[in-house]
Design a protein around this motif. Sequence first.
Motif, PDB file in Angstrom:
ATOM      1  N   ASP A 197       4.591   4.389  -0.354  1.00 43.53           N
ATOM      2  CA  ASP A 197       3.144   4.304  -0.124  1.00 43.53           C
ATOM      3  C   ASP A 197       2.788   3.018   0.611  1.00 43.53           C
ATOM      4  O   ASP A 197       1.933   3.021   1.512  1.00 43.53           O
ATOM      5  CB  ASP A 197       2.393   4.372  -1.460  1.00 43.53           C
ATOM      6  CG  ASP A 197       2.529   5.721  -2.148  1.00 43.53           C
ATOM      7  OD1 ASP A 197       2.718   6.728  -1.428  1.00 43.53           O
ATOM      8  OD2 ASP A 197       2.455   5.776  -3.384  1.00 43.53           O
ATOM      9  N   LEU A 198       3.429   1.907   0.226  1.00 43.87           N
ATOM     10  CA  LEU A 198       3.177   0.635   0.888  1.00 43.87           C
ATOM     11  C   LEU A 198       3.565   0.696   2.354  1.00 43.87           C
ATOM     12  O   LEU A 198       2.794   0.279   3.235  1.00 43.87           O
ATOM     13  CB  LEU A 198       3.966  -0.471   0.184  1.00 43.87           C
ATOM     14  CG  LEU A 198       4.053  -1.822   0.918  1.00 43.87           C
ATOM     15  CD1 LEU A 198       2.672  -2.456   1.012  1.00 43.87           C
ATOM     16  CD2 LEU A 198       5.032  -2.757   0.220  1.00 43.87           C
ATOM     17  N   PHE A 199       4.738   1.236   2.640  1.00 35.12           N
ATOM     18  CA  PHE A 199       5.191   1.290   4.027  1.00 35.12           C
ATOM     19  C   PHE A 199       4.298   2.207   4.857  1.00 35.12           C
ATOM     20  O   PHE A 199       3.976   1.891   6.005  1.00 35.12           O
ATOM     21  CB  PHE A 199       6.641   1.760   4.098  1.00 35.12           C
ATOM     22  CG  PHE A 199       7.192   1.726   5.493  1.00 35.12           C
ATOM     23  CD1 PHE A 199       7.608   0.535   6.055  1.00 35.12           C
ATOM     24  CD2 PHE A 199       7.267   2.878   6.263  1.00 35.12           C
ATOM     25  CE1 PHE A 199       8.085   0.482   7.363  1.00 35.12           C
ATOM     26  CE2 PHE A 199       7.740   2.838   7.558  1.00 35.12           C
ATOM     27  CZ  PHE A 199       8.153   1.640   8.100  1.00 35.12           C
ATOM     28  N   GLU A 200       3.886   3.324   4.292  1.00 38.91           N
ATOM     29  CA  GLU A 200       2.977   4.224   5.014  1.00 38.91           C
ATOM     30  C   GLU A 200       1.682   3.503   5.374  1.00 38.91           C
ATOM     31  O   GLU A 200       1.171   3.622   6.493  1.00 38.91           O
ATOM     32  CB  GLU A 200       2.671   5.452   4.153  1.00 38.91           C
ATOM     33  CG  GLU A 200       3.780   6.485   4.100  1.00 38.91           C
ATOM     34  CD  GLU A 200       3.786   7.383   5.325  1.00 38.91           C
ATOM     35  OE1 GLU A 200       2.795   7.392   6.071  1.00 38.91           O
ATOM     36  OE2 GLU A 200       4.791   8.073   5.542  1.00 38.91           O
ATOM     37  N   ALA A 201       1.144   2.730   4.428  1.00 42.78           N
ATOM     38  CA  ALA A 201      -0.106   2.015   4.692  1.00 42.78           C
ATOM     39  C   ALA A 201       0.079   0.976   5.794  1.00 42.78           C
ATOM     40  O   ALA A 201      -0.792   0.812   6.657  1.00 42.78           O
ATOM     41  CB  ALA A 201      -0.599   1.348   3.408  1.00 42.78           C
ATOM     42  N   LEU A 202       1.213   0.288   5.804  1.00 43.10           N
ATOM     43  CA  LEU A 202       1.448  -0.748   6.808  1.00 43.10           C
ATOM     44  C   LEU A 202       1.685  -0.149   8.188  1.00 43.10           C
ATOM     45  O   LEU A 202       1.137  -0.628   9.184  1.00 43.10           O
ATOM     46  CB  LEU A 202       2.647  -1.604   6.398  1.00 43.10           C
ATOM     47  CG  LEU A 202       2.451  -2.488   5.167  1.00 43.10           C
ATOM     48  CD1 LEU A 202       3.747  -3.203   4.805  1.00 43.10           C
ATOM     49  CD2 LEU A 202       1.346  -3.507   5.396  1.00 43.10           C
ATOM     50  N   VAL A 203       2.506   0.892   8.248  1.00 41.79           N
ATOM     51  CA  VAL A 203       2.827   1.453   9.564  1.00 41.79           C
ATOM     52  C   VAL A 203       1.614   2.162  10.160  1.00 41.79           C
ATOM     53  O   VAL A 203       1.464   2.228  11.385  1.00 41.79           O
ATOM     54  CB  VAL A 203       4.042   2.406   9.453  1.00 41.79           C
ATOM     55  CG1 VAL A 203       3.654   3.750   8.858  1.00 41.79           C
ATOM     56  CG2 VAL A 203       4.704   2.608  10.809  1.00 41.79           C
TER      57      VAL A 203
END
Length: 991
Positions: free
Chosen positions: A535-541
Amino acid sequence: MFNPNQSRIFALPPGTDFPAELVSGLIARMAAQPPQAMAGVTVYLNTARMRRRVIQLFAAQGARFLPRLLLVTDLATDPRLALPALVPPLRRRLQMAELIAKLLDAQPDLAPRAALYDLSDSLATLLDEMQGEGVSAEAISALDVSNHSKHWERTQTFLRIVTPLFADASDAESRQRLAVQQLAQRWHSQPPTGPVLIAGSTGSRGTTALFMQAVAQLPQGAIVLPGYDFETPPAVWQAMDDALTAEDHPQYRFRHLMDLLGIAPDAIQPWRTTAPPDKRRNLLISLSLRPAPVTDQWLVEGPNLPDLCSATQDLSLIEAASPRAEALAIALILRDAAASGTTAALITPDRNLSRQVTAALDRWAILPDDSAGRPLAMSAPGRFLRHTSALLGQRLTADSLLTVLKHPLTASGAMRSAHTRLTRDLELKLRKSGPAFPTDADLLEWAAARKDDALPWARFIADTLQGLDEIPRRPLADHVAQHRTLSESLARGLDPIGSGELWVKAAGIEALALMETLATEAPYGGTFSAAEYCDLFEALVNKGEVREPVQAHPNIMIWGTLEARVQGADLVILGGLNDGIWPKLPEPDPWLNRSMRKKAALLLPERQIGLSAHDYQQAIAAPRVILSRAVRNAEAETVPSRWLNRLMNLMDGLPQKNGGVALAEMRARGAKWLALARAVEQPTAAQKVDPRLRPAKRPAPQPPVSARPPKLSLTNIERLIRDPYAIYARYILRLNPLDPLHQSPDARDRGIIVHDVLERFVKTRPLNETRAAARARLLGLARIVLAEESPFPAARALWLAKLDRAADHFLTQDSKHGGTSLALETKGALKLENLAFTLFGTPDRIDRLPDGTLHLIDYKTGSAPKAPQQKQYAKQLLLAAVMANRGGFADLGPSDVAKISYIGLGASEDVVETEITDAILTEHWEKLLNLIARYLRRNTGYTARRALFETRYPGDYDHLSRFGEWEMSDRAVPEHVGPDAAGPEPVGDAE
C-alpha cells in the motif's frame, strides 16, 4: 522605476498575455534607465513555465540585460539565509505513519490499515499548511469540539499529541516561511537598491501572502496580479467579506490580499493599458461568476450587457456524447490548429482526457507539449515495480505469475526471446490444466517433462519467487531491499549481471530515484507487514511523474489549470468542463472539518475551487475559446461544471440580449467539430466497398462430410442443437477454449466436485447404513474431495455449506425407489444405424430397480430441465435411455429403462422425473437419426447461436463467429469451407 508615493499594486485583466505584458511593462518602465539598470531588477514568478516564457520574451526583444528571475517557491534556496536543513518529506511521512499505526491499533474503527500512508500524507499536509498559514498547535488544541461528533474529538486529541512533536521540524513550508521572515527583516534594515516585483501569484497561500506584504512595503517593491477583474463593482468586493460564502469566487483571493495590505480595490492599477481580447465577453463571464449571495444582480446588470451574439462570437461549446467523442473532437481542433500555424492549448485538470487527446493526435503524428508529463505508475518501470510489490506476502497465483513474466521488462536482457517463448508455453499449460496456485514443484515438473531449455528457466523463476508468501512483519528497510532485489532479478533474467532495461531511460531513472529515496528513508519507517508495504509503495509511485525528453509540436500544448496564467495561445480549449472534474471536488480531510478549519484560520476546502475558478476566468478570456464537456461518462449522465452552468443559465435568461440565440450559435459551432469527429470514425466510400471492412454475416460453415465429427457425447447433442457453430469450432477446427488467466471457482468447478463426491458416496456405500451415518459419510467425503480438488478456501467453505443444505434432499432421492447403483467399467457407446456416427457417454448414475429395469439419474447443481426443455434440446438422459435400451452400455446389455430423473442440488429441492415408454424411446431415436443424418450432409451448415435458451449466453466461440457484427435476428449465410469449397448455397439448407 516606481513612485514611492503611489500605489505599487498592479494587475492585468483576464485574457491578456500575462508574461508578454509583464515584459513589455518592464521594458517600458526601464526605457529611461541605462541598459545595465535592468540587471538590478528582481522579479519573483510563480511557476518555472512562467519563467521560461519570460526569458523567451526578453530574448525575442534582442540583446539586452535580463532582470533576476526567481521563483516564489524557491525562497528557501537562497544561500544567504540561515535556514535549518530540510527534513525530507518522505521521512516525515514515515515517522507520522508509525504514530498513526499506533492510533489505529488503539482505535481500529477509525480507518482501515490500508489507509495508513494516506493518513500520514494528509496529516503531513495539514502540518505543512499550519506552518504556511502561521497556525500554532495551541490553536488546534483550543478548538471547541463539544458540538461535533466523537470522531473529531478523537482526532483533536491525537493532533494535540502529535503536532508538538513536529513543531520544530524543518519541512519545506516552515523553511519557506522562515525565509520570508528573514528576508523581511533584512529588507527592513537594508532595502534592496533595485526594484523587486512579484508577478503571477494570487497570494492564496499564507506564506506567499506574507512575502507579498514584505515586497509591498519596499520603496521600489511592486506586485503584478494576474487575471484581476477591473469590472467587479464595489458592492461585490464588499460582499466578499466572509470566506465561508465567498472563498469559491475567482476574485476572492484578491479581496483577501487587499485586506492584508490595507488597500481598497481602486488602489490596484493596470500594469499596462492593453485591452483584453474581448472586453464584452469578460463582462459576461464576470457577471456569471458573481458570488451566490449576490446573483440577484443578474437581473439588474444583465440588461446592461452588450449583445451576447457579438460577445460570444469567438466562443464555441462542445457537448459530446462520450469522453471518447470529446477527445476526438478536441484532437481534430488541435490538428487543424497545427496545420494552420495557430498556437493552441488544451487546458484541463482531467488527465484521462488529456491522454485520450494525445492518443488521438498520434494518428497524425502530432505530439503535444504536455506540461504534466506522464504518471510514473503508468510507465513501464512503474507498472513492473507495482506488480513485483504485489507478489510480496501473497500466495502466488497463475495470473500474478504470468502478469510479471509477460511484462516487457522481465528478462529484458539477451535472453528475452527464449523467455517470451517459454512464458507463452507456460501460460498455455496453466490455462489448460492449472494449477490456480502454482508452486516451485509445479514449475519444475512442467519444465522437466519438456525436451528444450525450460528447466534452467523454470529453476530461475522458482528460486526467485521462493518464499514470498511467508514474509513476516519486519522493518521497512527489509521490504525495500527485497523488493528491489526481486525486481532486478526478474528484470535481469538468466543474464549473469545487470538489471536488464529496468533502470534505463527517463522512467527507469525516476523509478530508481524513488527506490533509492525509499531505501534512504526506510530506517525512519518502523515495521510494516507485506500488505502495508505494498500500500505504501502504491501511494508513492502514484505521486511520481516522468518527464521524458521529446520533440513536441511547438504550437500544440496541453496544460493544467495553473498554466492558464501563462497564456500566449491564440486558441484555448477548456476540456472536461463537468462538475467533479473542473472544479475538482475538495479532498476529504480526516483531521479537521470545515467549521474547525474556519475557527483555526486554516484554508477552507473551497479555496481550491476558487483557484480553479480564477484559472477558468483567465482561460475563457483568451482570443478564441472552445468549451468542451461530455454529457455522459462510462457510468451515468454528467453534470456541467458550475461555471458553465451559470454561464448558460445567465444567457438563457437574457432573451433581450439574444442570449438564447448566442448559446445556440455556440453549440452550432461546437457541433461542427462533433460532426467531423463522427465522420472520421465512419468508413470512407472506398472502405465501404472493401470486403475486409464489411461487418461479418452470421456464419453457417459447411465443411466436407469427411471433416465432420464421427462421434459426439450425450452433452454435445444439446450443443449441436442450440449452437452448432461451437461443434464446428471445437471438433472440426479443433479449437479448444482456454480457461481464463485469472482462475476462480465457478459453477463448472462446483459441478465437477459435487459429481465426484456423489460418485464416491455411491461406490463406498456400506450395507445397512443408517440415514444419519449416510449423511455424515456424505459430508466427510465432501470435505475430502474439496480439500483435494479446490484450492480456494472460501469456495470450499461455501460449497460445503450448500452441500450440507442439499444433503437431506439428496438422501431422500437416493433411497426413494429402492434401486441398486451399478458400476460401469466402460463408457457407453452406440453406433447409429446406416450412419458413420457414434453416440457415447454415461449418465451420472444408473440404478437397477427391484423389477430389473433401469433408473437413469443426472445431478444438477443448478436447476433441472423441465419436460418441454428435455423434449426440445436437453436430451442427455433421454438419449442415454435410448442407448441403454439398444445395448449401448456393454456392461449391461440391452435393458429396459423405467424412468429418468434430474435431481437438482441447488438452492431448491428440485426433481424432474420422466417415465420412459417405448413411444418416447422410438420418438427420440428417430429424432437423433434425423439430426445426425442432416449434419452428415455437405449442404447443412453449422449455424452460430442457432437456438440459444438465453441470447445473453456467452459462447466460447462468439469472437470467432464475429457475434456483435451480426444480430440474433439475422439469417445465417451458409458457405462451403474445406478443400472442395464451392461457394454459398441457399440459406434454407443451413437452417
